[in-house]
Design a protein around this motif. Sequence first.
Motif, mmCIF file in Angstrom:
data_model
loop_
_atom_site.group_PDB
_atom_site.id
_atom_site.type_symbol
_atom_site.label_atom_id
_atom_site.label_comp_id
_atom_site.label_asym_id
_atom_site.label_seq_id
_atom_site.Cartn_x
_atom_site.Cartn_y
_atom_site.Cartn_z
ATOM 1 N N ARG A 32 0.865 -1.187 0.000
ATOM 2 C CA ARG A 32 0.000 0.000 0.000
ATOM 3 C C ARG A 32 0.896 1.230 0.000
ATOM 4 N NH1 ARG A 32 -5.279 -0.412 2.516
ATOM 5 N NH2 ARG A 32 -5.290 1.803 2.064
ATOM 6 N N LYS A 33 0.462 2.287 -0.645
ATOM 7 C CA LYS A 33 1.227 3.532 -0.666
ATOM 8 C C LYS A 33 0.905 4.399 0.544
ATOM 9 C CE LYS A 33 1.713 3.769 -5.642
ATOM 10 N NZ LYS A 33 1.385 4.524 -6.855
ATOM 11 N N ARG A 34 -0.274 4.197 1.093
ATOM 12 C CA ARG A 34 -0.695 4.963 2.260
ATOM 13 C C ARG A 34 -1.919 4.309 2.881
ATOM 14 N NH1 ARG A 34 -5.226 7.963 1.157
ATOM 15 N NH2 ARG A 34 -5.791 8.088 -1.026
ATOM 16 N N LEU A 35 -2.271 4.784 4.039
ATOM 17 C CA LEU A 35 -3.503 4.400 4.713
ATOM 18 C C LEU A 35 -4.347 5.670 4.770
ATOM 19 C CD1 LEU A 35 -4.671 1.883 6.059
ATOM 20 C CD2 LEU A 35 -3.643 2.606 8.187
ATOM 21 N N ALA A 36 -5.532 5.630 4.224
ATOM 22 C CA ALA A 36 -6.379 6.824 4.164
ATOM 23 C C ALA A 36 -6.748 7.297 5.568
ATOM 24 C CB ALA A 36 -7.638 6.521 3.361
ATOM 25 N N PRO A 37 -7.021 8.592 5.727
ATOM 26 C CA PRO A 37 -7.469 9.092 7.033
ATOM 27 C C PRO A 37 -8.707 8.331 7.494
ATOM 28 C CG PRO A 37 -7.042 10.913 5.544
ATOM 29 C CD PRO A 37 -6.957 9.648 4.723
ATOM 30 N N GLU A 38 -8.714 7.997 8.765
ATOM 31 C CA GLU A 38 -9.813 7.271 9.408
ATOM 32 C C GLU A 38 -10.011 5.857 8.865
ATOM 33 O OE1 GLU A 38 -13.348 9.364 10.375
ATOM 34 O OE2 GLU A 38 -12.272 11.231 10.708
ATOM 35 N N GLU A 39 -9.001 5.302 8.209
ATOM 36 C CA GLU A 39 -9.015 3.911 7.752
ATOM 37 C C GLU A 39 -8.184 3.093 8.735
ATOM 38 O OE1 GLU A 39 -8.025 1.364 3.691
ATOM 39 O OE2 GLU A 39 -7.196 3.360 3.938
ATOM 40 N N ALA A 40 -8.541 1.834 8.923
ATOM 41 C CA ALA A 40 -7.790 0.978 9.831
ATOM 42 C C ALA A 40 -7.834 -0.471 9.348
ATOM 43 C CB ALA A 40 -8.355 1.046 11.242
ATOM 44 N N LEU A 41 -6.787 -1.209 9.723
ATOM 45 C CA LEU A 41 -6.773 -2.649 9.513
ATOM 46 C C LEU A 41 -6.728 -3.287 10.884
ATOM 47 C CD1 LEU A 41 -6.671 -4.972 7.445
ATOM 48 C CD2 LEU A 41 -4.187 -4.913 7.679
ATOM 49 N N TRP A 42 -7.665 -4.202 11.150
ATOM 50 C CA TRP A 42 -7.764 -4.886 12.439
ATOM 51 C C TRP A 42 -7.284 -6.316 12.240
ATOM 52 C CZ3 TRP A 42 -12.989 -6.509 14.994
ATOM 53 C CH2 TRP A 42 -12.768 -6.917 16.322
ATOM 54 N N LEU A 43 -6.149 -6.643 12.814
ATOM 55 C CA LEU A 43 -5.552 -7.974 12.697
ATOM 56 C C LEU A 43 -6.024 -8.845 13.859
ATOM 57 C CD1 LEU A 43 -2.019 -6.550 12.017
ATOM 58 C CD2 LEU A 43 -3.451 -7.658 10.314
ATOM 59 N N VAL A 44 -6.742 -9.924 13.533
ATOM 60 C CA VAL A 44 -7.299 -10.812 14.551
ATOM 61 C C VAL A 44 -6.970 -12.252 14.198
ATOM 62 C CG1 VAL A 44 -9.413 -11.544 15.724
ATOM 63 C CG2 VAL A 44 -9.243 -9.213 14.842
ATOM 64 N N PRO A 45 -6.315 -13.021 15.024
ATOM 65 C CA PRO A 45 -5.633 -12.609 16.251
ATOM 66 C C PRO A 45 -4.276 -11.982 15.936
ATOM 67 C CG PRO A 45 -5.314 -14.953 15.928
ATOM 68 C CD PRO A 45 -6.188 -14.459 14.789
ATOM 69 N N GLY A 46 -3.642 -11.438 16.961
ATOM 70 C CA GLY A 46 -2.313 -10.869 16.778
ATOM 71 C C GLY A 46 -1.692 -10.424 18.089
ATOM 72 N N LYS A 47 -0.390 -10.622 18.200
ATOM 73 C CA LYS A 47 0.358 -10.237 19.399
ATOM 74 C C LYS A 47 1.608 -9.429 19.067
ATOM 75 C CE LYS A 47 -1.268 -14.096 22.202
ATOM 76 N NZ LYS A 47 -2.050 -13.333 23.157
#
Length: 132
Positions: A32-47
Amino acid sequence: MPVTNLDKKTWLATNIRKADTFVTRLLGLLRRKRLAPEEALWLVPGKAVHTVGMKFPIDVIFIDRNKKVVAIVPSMAPNRATRFYIGAHSILELPNGTILKSCTEAGDRLDISLAESAGMDDLMETRLNEVA
């Protein structure tokens, strides 16, 4: 789809994708070149996470099963790795500056509502749109 900080009454993201398969977690935000404002990636599960191969810094929030913030990593630069957070169950990857803007800190409670699972097609479509 929003993510809010219940304790600070602030927004972290309004567009969240859930990466909950091995492949979608592995690919994450790579290429990805960027993450847009107010965008998120939720990694489940993850530590733990890494930014090897990424082209931009991100904010990272580690969350336990009850959606309580275990740890924060603001402005994580490309080609880095976090430590392993035993108490974490999932991870939010957000645009750089989101942690500061939302005043989020360890111990805060988050509300993560209606996250859409990101499939391979979603990840590829987002990447193709960025190239165009």
